[in-house]
Design an enzyme around this catalytic site. Structure first.
Site, PDB file in Angstrom:
ATOM      1  N   ASN A 261       0.810  -1.223   0.000  1.00  0.00           N
ATOM      2  CA  ASN A 261       0.000   0.000   0.000  1.00  0.00           C
ATOM      3  C   ASN A 261       0.846   1.278   0.000  1.00  0.00           C
ATOM      4  O   ASN A 261       0.284   2.370  -0.040  1.00  0.00           O
ATOM      5  CB  ASN A 261      -0.911   0.037   1.228  1.00  0.00           C
ATOM      6  CG  ASN A 261      -2.062  -0.944   1.119  1.00  0.00           C
ATOM      7  OD1 ASN A 261      -2.210  -1.625   0.105  1.00  0.00           O
ATOM      8  ND2 ASN A 261      -2.868  -1.035   2.155  1.00  0.00           N
ATOM      9  N   LYS A 262       2.160   1.164   0.051  1.00  0.00           N
ATOM     10  CA  LYS A 262       3.004   2.366   0.180  1.00  0.00           C
ATOM     11  C   LYS A 262       3.442   2.877  -1.199  1.00  0.00           C
ATOM     12  O   LYS A 262       3.093   2.302  -2.219  1.00  0.00           O
ATOM     13  CB  LYS A 262       4.202   2.070   1.076  1.00  0.00           C
ATOM     14  CG  LYS A 262       3.837   1.369   2.379  1.00  0.00           C
ATOM     15  CD  LYS A 262       2.867   2.166   3.262  1.00  0.00           C
ATOM     16  CE  LYS A 262       2.297   1.257   4.326  1.00  0.00           C
ATOM     17  NZ  LYS A 262       2.293   1.726   5.652  1.00  0.00           N
TER      18      LYS A 262
END
Ligand SMILES: *Cc1c(COP(=O)(O)O)cnc(C)c1O
Length: 381
Positions: free
Chosen positions: A184-185
């Site tokens: 998710n980064k």
């Protein structure tokens, strides 16, 4: 009810060359502690103006090792924001130190430095700020404060690789800095993280902390002097990380374009509280890992849960970033009570994270905004 594909709130872009590269690593026989780890560390070090970098299996591991590197343990206090991810609370508690929470700014969500200064005691050893997408805490003021009180700074930069301060990358200056490469980064190695340190001496001390506590004796046998962890990143993951870091500028540009679209679409209605507006048109050095707004719940007949369910029913994923750390069971065990940190608690009640990731098109933002308006506007009393 919808024929459009499901829109996740976060996720990576993995290209075919990267996937082929992973297959090559798998065939190479060197799966861990090999050349791709060195390559990923060298690329991250270059990104951080030559400061030494060690990659680990997660940002959580990097934060644990950073605390151990500072010698922080029982009897010590670490000041951190109550508006952050569970990692910061967990790792401070895990090394036996006491988490000392302060509030955050309601708009930027960054740690309140005035509150930090007021929370310093003779037992304080470190400040651990979490950087938020769209805004960094005042880095000059943060480091000046830490120097004045002889405190270590462990930056939780999990969400902001690629953000800049006065033209310099986060990680290129300061004290200890940790990044996450969770999917998710801003870039991913699937799972993974990095710890940026000050010099080669510190880097050499990270090595046993991330690998069994092992040091090598002159006769090439091994010694263990303290219980080290097992946090070394496999080469398979490092191979993905190298490819991702090369594409970071492109990912950030797309994230910026999507954030700009959100700002434009939300400018009139519905009346959600938005992240800090970019300082200027174009690239202001901020990275947009998330688009989190505050719902106008006091002026709605819907709960946040119902809002999120209505989004889900339209094929749109949402997240909550984050719950208030001082009010989870572990946080309360340190004596924290409701009402201690009004900004943190309001964010925890009202925040919702809407989709923003580089696989999205501007039309996806329009779809999200139309759905938000469709749900919120009729829900007004
Ligand atoms: C994701 C995240 C972490 C943890 O990262 P991992 O690599 O999953 O351990 C820590 N802090 C913040 C603010 C995060 O968003």
């Amino acid at each position: 009810m919808t024929t459009l594909p499901y829109l996740k709130f976060a996720g990576p872009v993995l290209d075919a060359a990267t996937i082929d590269g992973v297959a090559e690593v798998l065939r190479s026989g060197q799966l861990t502690s090999g050349p791709w780890v060195k390559e990923f560390e060298a690329a991250l070090s270059a990104f951080c103006e030559g400061r030494p970098v060690r990659v680990l299996t997660s940002a959580t591991a990097a934060i644990e090792v950073a605390l151990q590197l500072c010698g922080i343990g029982p009897g010590d206090e670490v000041i951190t924001s109550a508006q952050s991810f569970f990692t910061v609370l967990n790792m401070i508690a895990k090394v036996g130190a006491k988490p000392v929470f302060v509030d955050c700014d309601l708009v930027t969500r960054n740690i309140d430095l005035t509150a930090v200064e007021a929370a310093i005691t003779p037992r304080t050893r470190a400040i651990m700020p979490t950087h938020w997408p769209g805004s960094l805490v005042d880095m000059d003021a943060l480091h000046a404060l830490a120097r004045r009180h002889r405190l270590r700074v462990i930056e939780d930069a999990a969400l902001v690789i690629g953000s800049r301060w006065n033209g310099r990358n986060v990680g290129a200056f300061g004290d200890l800095v940790t990044f996450s490469f969770h999917p998710n980064k801003n870039i991913t190695s699937i799972e993974g993280g990095a710890l940026v340190v000050n010099d080669d001496g510190e880097a050499a001390r990270v090595d046993p902390l991330r690998f069994h506590g092992i040091t090598y004796l002159p006769d090439s046998t091994r010694d263990v002097a303290f219980p080290g962890g097992k946090f070394n990143l496999p080469d398979v993951n490092a191979r993905i990380g190298v490819a991702q870091l090369a594409r970071l500028p492109e990912f950030l540009a797309q994230r910026r374009a999507l954030a700009d679209r959100y700002f434009a679409r939300f400018s009139s209605d519905p009346a959600c509280a938005l992240p800090p507006l970019p300082a200027a048109a174009g690239d202001d050095g901020q990275s947009w890992n998330m688009w989190s707004v505050l719902l106008p719940l006091s002026r709605m007949t819907l709960t946040r849960r119902a809002f999120r369910a209505a989004m889900e029913a339209r094929g749109i994923g949402t997240g909550v970033s984050y719950e208030a750390l001082h009010l989870c069971t572990l946080g309360r065990s340190y004596g924290y009570k409701d009402g201690a940190f009004p900004a943190t608690e309001r964010i925890a009640r009202e925040t919702v994270t809407l989709p923003l990731h580089p696989a999205m098109a501007l039309a996806d933002v329009d779809r999200v905004c139309s759905a938000v308006a469709e749900i919120i506007v009729p829900a007004r009393p």
